[in-house]
Write a protein that holds these residues in place. Structure first.
Motif, PDB file in Angstrom:
ATOM      1  N   ILE A   1      -8.544 -20.182 -27.856  1.00  0.00           N
ATOM      2  CA  ILE A   1      -8.633 -20.216 -29.315  1.00  0.00           C
ATOM      3  C   ILE A   1      -9.662 -21.279 -29.691  1.00  0.00           C
ATOM      4  O   ILE A   1      -9.516 -22.449 -29.323  1.00  0.00           O
TER       5      ILE A   1
ATOM      6  N   ALA B   1     -10.853 -23.733 -31.957  1.00  0.00           N
ATOM      7  CA  ALA B   1     -10.146 -24.426 -33.038  1.00  0.00           C
ATOM      8  C   ALA B   1     -10.726 -25.795 -33.354  1.00  0.00           C
ATOM      9  O   ALA B   1     -10.079 -26.598 -34.016  1.00  0.00           O
TER      10      ALA B   1
ATOM     11  N   PRO C   1      -7.063 -25.130 -38.402  1.00  0.00           N
ATOM     12  CA  PRO C   1      -6.076 -24.204 -37.825  1.00  0.00           C
ATOM     13  C   PRO C   1      -4.643 -24.470 -38.261  1.00  0.00           C
ATOM     14  O   PRO C   1      -3.777 -23.610 -38.080  1.00  0.00           O
TER      15      PRO C   1
ATOM     16  N   ILE D   1      -2.975 -21.029 -37.034  1.00  0.00           N
ATOM     17  CA  ILE D   1      -3.017 -20.831 -35.587  1.00  0.00           C
ATOM     18  C   ILE D   1      -1.735 -20.192 -35.061  1.00  0.00           C
ATOM     19  O   ILE D   1      -1.751 -19.522 -34.020  1.00  0.00           O
TER      20      ILE D   1
ATOM     21  N   ALA E   1      -9.955 -19.481 -34.670  1.00  0.00           N
ATOM     22  CA  ALA E   1      -8.697 -20.024 -35.194  1.00  0.00           C
ATOM     23  C   ALA E   1      -8.499 -19.789 -36.684  1.00  0.00           C
ATOM     24  O   ALA E   1      -7.393 -19.984 -37.192  1.00  0.00           O
TER      25      ALA E   1
END
Length: 246
Positions: free
Chosen positions: A11, A13, A30, A40, A110
């Protein structure tokens, strides 16, 4: 991919979330709540539903908050620390390569996620894994039609798809534009010669297009992206409507 290969995901982020200010002055993007949940967490749910074996999350802005939020998910989730130097999307993947293994990896942005239709036989992530062909593809993107999306601000779209699934950049006037949903399978062979410095994933996109190795599949469901404070309300309205019809 076969079921015997370990599924790993990353991810992305670590961004600053400047367009989401003032919310992101005190909260990493996120973790900004949408319909009462950090963004997230929607992605975490999608990854759990698919049975992904290992997840990497890169962090930079307000990284301590990110690590604290993800700590209960250790060791399923591991951190790629960019506190000292923000690496951009492509550079962040290269920095985390030692955590991602040598099999194709799922990359997720994210600040976007999607709502799965209740009548789907497979999740969108499962469809990505299944459709990825390392012999003919370097990347396989999840794409959506503009009518399937909320929060996308760019006019038209990002890509157009040929009948065989190959993608090329959208240009004004082309029919059937598609939006990149911030989810794709990437083959790690792309990382070997990549620079060890900040750069955008667009570098990989353009190289794969030139080689005829960027492909896509179409989303089943509805895609949401939250880039500004105003986009939160629009996303929450879609989530409420979606929940009411399930």
């Amino acid at each position: 991919m076969t079921d015997r290969l370990e599924k790993r995901a990353m991810i992305l982020a670590a961004g600053l979330g400047t367009r989401l200010r003032p919310l992101t002055l005190s909260t990493p993007k996120p973790l900004v709540p949408v319909a009462g949940r950090p963004m997230i967490d929607y992605l975490i749910d999608l990854l759990k539903a698919d049975g992904v074996d290992q997840v990497v999350v890169n962090v930079h802005h307000l990284a301590d908050q990110m690590e604290a939020h993800l700590a209960p998910l250790t060791p399923w989730v591991s951190i790629s620390d960019e506190r000292d130097h923000l690496m951009d999307s492509g550079g962040g993947v290269v920095k985390a390569a030692h955590l991602l293994g040598k099999a194709p990896v799922l990359l997720l942005n994210a600040d976007s996620f999607w709502l799965e239709p209740s009548d789907a036989n497979d999740t969108n992530i499962a469809r990505l894994w299944s459709a990825f062909d390392p012999d003919t593809m370097d990347m396989l993107m999840l794409t959506a039609e503009p009518s399937q999306s909320t929060g996308h601000e760019k006019a038209g779209g990002d890509f157009v798809m040929q009948a065989n699934g190959r993608l090329s950049r959208y240009r004004e006037g082309l029919a059937d534009p598609l939006i990149y949903c911030g989810a794709m399978i990437l083959h790690p062979r792309l990382l070997g010669d990549a620079p060890r410095e900040p750069f955008s994933l667009n570098r990989f996109f353009d190289a794969a297009i030139a080689a005829g190795r960027l492909h896509g599949i179409r989303l089943k469901g509805h895609w949401l992206t939250v880039g500004t404070p105003e986009a939160i309300g629009a996303a929450e309205a879609v989530i409420a409507d979606f929940s009411a019809t399930r």
